[in-house]
Design an enzyme around this catalytic site. Structure first.
Site, short mmCIF file in Angstrom:
data_model
loop_
_atom_site.label_atom_id
_atom_site.label_comp_id
_atom_site.label_asym_id
_atom_site.label_seq_id
_atom_site.Cartn_x
_atom_site.Cartn_y
_atom_site.Cartn_z
CB CYS A 131 -0.94 0.00 1.20
SG CYS A 131 -2.06 -1.40 1.20
CG HIS A 162 -3.23 3.49 2.41
ND1 HIS A 162 -3.87 3.13 1.25
CD2 HIS A 162 -3.11 2.35 3.15
CE1 HIS A 162 -4.12 1.83 1.28
NE2 HIS A 162 -3.68 1.34 2.42
CG ASN A 168 -6.59 -0.97 1.55
OD1 ASN A 168 -5.92 -0.54 0.61
ND2 ASN A 168 -6.03 -1.48 2.64
N1 ACO Z 1 -18.16 -8.40 9.98
C1 ACO Z 1 -18.53 -8.67 11.23
N2 ACO Z 1 -17.64 -8.95 12.22
C2 ACO Z 1 -16.34 -8.95 11.88
C3 ACO Z 1 -15.87 -8.68 10.57
C4 ACO Z 1 -16.86 -8.40 9.60
N3 ACO Z 1 -16.52 -8.12 8.32
N4 ACO Z 1 -14.53 -8.75 10.56
C5 ACO Z 1 -14.14 -9.05 11.81
N5 ACO Z 1 -15.24 -9.18 12.60
C6 ACO Z 1 -15.30 -9.52 14.02
C7 ACO Z 1 -14.08 -10.27 14.48
O1 ACO Z 1 -14.22 -11.64 14.17
C8 ACO Z 1 -14.12 -10.00 15.96
O2 ACO Z 1 -15.05 -10.88 16.54
P1 ACO Z 1 -14.74 -11.59 17.95
O3 ACO Z 1 -14.59 -10.45 18.92
O4 ACO Z 1 -15.93 -12.44 18.14
O5 ACO Z 1 -13.46 -12.33 17.71
C9 ACO Z 1 -14.69 -8.59 16.06
O6 ACO Z 1 -15.29 -8.33 14.79
C10 ACO Z 1 -13.65 -7.53 16.33
O7 ACO Z 1 -12.55 -7.78 15.48
P2 ACO Z 1 -11.39 -6.76 15.39
O8 ACO Z 1 -10.31 -7.30 14.48
O9 ACO Z 1 -11.00 -6.31 16.76
O10 ACO Z 1 -12.14 -5.57 14.66
P3 ACO Z 1 -11.59 -4.12 14.43
O11 ACO Z 1 -12.52 -3.16 14.96
O12 ACO Z 1 -10.14 -4.01 14.79
O13 ACO Z 1 -11.66 -3.99 12.85
C11 ACO Z 1 -10.31 -4.18 10.90
C12 ACO Z 1 -10.99 -4.91 12.00
C13 ACO Z 1 -11.33 -3.34 10.13
C14 ACO Z 1 -9.68 -5.18 9.95
C15 ACO Z 1 -9.22 -3.25 11.49
O14 ACO Z 1 -8.42 -3.97 12.38
C16 ACO Z 1 -8.34 -2.62 10.47
O15 ACO Z 1 -8.78 -1.79 9.69
N6 ACO Z 1 -7.03 -2.94 10.46
C17 ACO Z 1 -6.11 -2.37 9.53
C18 ACO Z 1 -6.23 -2.98 8.20
C19 ACO Z 1 -5.38 -2.25 7.19
O16 ACO Z 1 -5.31 -1.04 7.26
N7 ACO Z 1 -4.70 -2.90 6.28
C20 ACO Z 1 -3.90 -2.10 5.35
C21 ACO Z 1 -2.89 -2.74 4.69
S1 ACO Z 1 -3.46 -3.79 3.43
C22 ACO Z 1 -2.14 -4.06 2.40
O17 ACO Z 1 -1.07 -3.52 2.54
C23 ACO Z 1 -2.34 -5.06 1.26
#
Ligand code: ACO
Length: 322
Positions: A112, A249, A279
């Site tokens: 990214c 980003h 993204n």
């Molecule tokens: N729908 C419903 N629930 C979900 C989903 C979904 N799509 N995805 C995850 N959950 C659940 C999880 O299973 C978890 O459930 P649990 O508590 O029962 O285990 C709960 O939601 C909370 O999960 P978290 O991972 O804590 O959720 P968070 O609020 O952190 O959001 C997210 C997850 C959106 C992925 C976030 O962590 C994020 O944006 N991280 C950064 C990602 C990123 O920026 N990547 C960029 C680089 S990509 C690249 O370079 C190719």
């Protein structure tokens, strides 16, 4: 002394829209969860186009916007982690299709952060005096490597391309670019490649997909973004008030939100189009810059910072005057 400047920008997204409601049919998720946890409402995804097709359209638009002669372009870099094939690169595939001369053309992999890396390389190659006119593109079809049974990742990504033409300048319009990598030995963000195979055998391999430890990437990103912005300002004797806009980003609205709160910077000056595209990895920054310019959020003479982070782990930013 020779510096570089932006002469033109362009972007392209495929026609097919993938909504949160459609994703509700594929995995256990909800429109409400996706919007509140990421800010994403829909994304554009490819049906039969590949990365080079998206890159081609964005490049044509940037060249037209810059009003330059293709025959004068002497450097072509494509930032991507989803090339059409391992080789030739997207840049080399497109060199003839775009009608470019037999120039330096290569792909660059910094996930990214890829476009910011390409900007750094092109800026330095122009500053050296060895190159005069660069075409740089960030293009991805991340949906190719996304597992649509994994709700942790499949709601996040879309496909797109963004492009920029850089030319020579007497004054430093691309004022500063910084890029970093720290070696993600924990494997927070990975895409498996070809395993070393047993000699003389061709094993059946299951198709690999992108893996992400979202929580760890979130922590890393919310630290890297404000730090990079402050580094760029400090290195150039500037303050946040000198900026018209920050173009980060587009990975998650909450990451951008948190960076703004850390910096005490107004959210309305953090550019945002994640709700429409999700993204798009290396395409995210040039797509956002192009849209900000076309919408009038960035105007000639404005100074802004663009900042990115991604797999590697990599991160970086640029301080630019239009
Ligand atoms: N729908 C419903 N629930 C979900 C989903 C979904 N799509 N995805 C995850 N959950 C659940 C999880 O299973 C978890 O459930 P649990 O508590 O029962 O285990 C709960 O939601 C909370 O999960 P978290 O991972 O804590 O959720 P968070 O609020 O952190 O959001 C997210 C997850 C959106 C992925 C976030 O962590 C994020 O944006 N991280 C950064 C990602 C990123 O920026 N990547 C960029 C680089 S990509 C690249 O370079 C190719």
């Amino acid at each position: 002394m020779t510096y570089s400047k932006i002469l033109g920008t362009g972007s392209y997204t495929p026609e097919r829209t993938l909504t949160n409601t459609e994703l509700e049919q594929l995995v256990d998720t909800s429109d409400e969860w996706i919007q509140s946890r990421t800010g994403i409402v829909s994304r554009q995804i490819v049906v039969d186009e590949n990365t080079s097709d998206l890159a081609y359209q964005a490049a044509e638009r940037a060249i037209k916007d810059a009003g330059v002669d293709k025959g004068d372009i002497d450097l072509f870099i494509v930032a991507t982690v989803t090339p059409d094939m391992p080789f030739p690169g997207v840049s080399q595939i497109l060199q003839r299709r775009l009608g470019l001369n037999t120039i330096t053309a290569f792909d660059l992999n910094a996930a990214c952060s890829g476009f910011v890396y390409a900007l750094n390389v092109a800026d330095k190659m122009i500053r050296s005096g060895a190159y005069r006119l660069a075409l740089i593109v960030g293009a991805e079809t991340l949906t190719k490597i996304t597992d649509y049974t994994d709700r942790n990742t499949c709601v996040l990504f879309g496909d797109a391309a963004g492009a920029m033409v850089l030319g020579q300048s007497d004054t430093p319009m691309i004022k500063d670019v910084v890029t970093y990598a720290n070696g993600d030995i924990e494997g927070h963000l990975t895409m498996q490649g070809y395993p070393i195979k047993e000699n003389f055998k061709t094993p059946e391999q299951p198709r690999p997909f992108l893996y992400m430890n979202g929580a760890e990437v979130f922590k890393f990103a919310t630290t890297a973004l404000p730090k990079t912005i402050l580094t760029l300002l400090e290195r150039n004797g500037m303050v946040l008030d000198d900026l018209s806009l920050i173009v980060a980003h587009q990975a998650n609205r909450r990451i951008i939100d948190k960076a703004a709160r850390t910096l005490k910077y107004p959210m309305e000056k953090m550019y945002m189009n994640i709700e429409r595209y999700g993204n798009t990895s290396a395409a995210s920054v040039p797509l956002a810059i192009d849209e900000a310019i076309k919408e009038g959020a960035l105007k000639k003479g404005d100074t802004f910072i663009t900042v990115a982070f991604g797999a590697g782990l990599t991160w970086g930013g640029a301080l630019i005057t239009l």
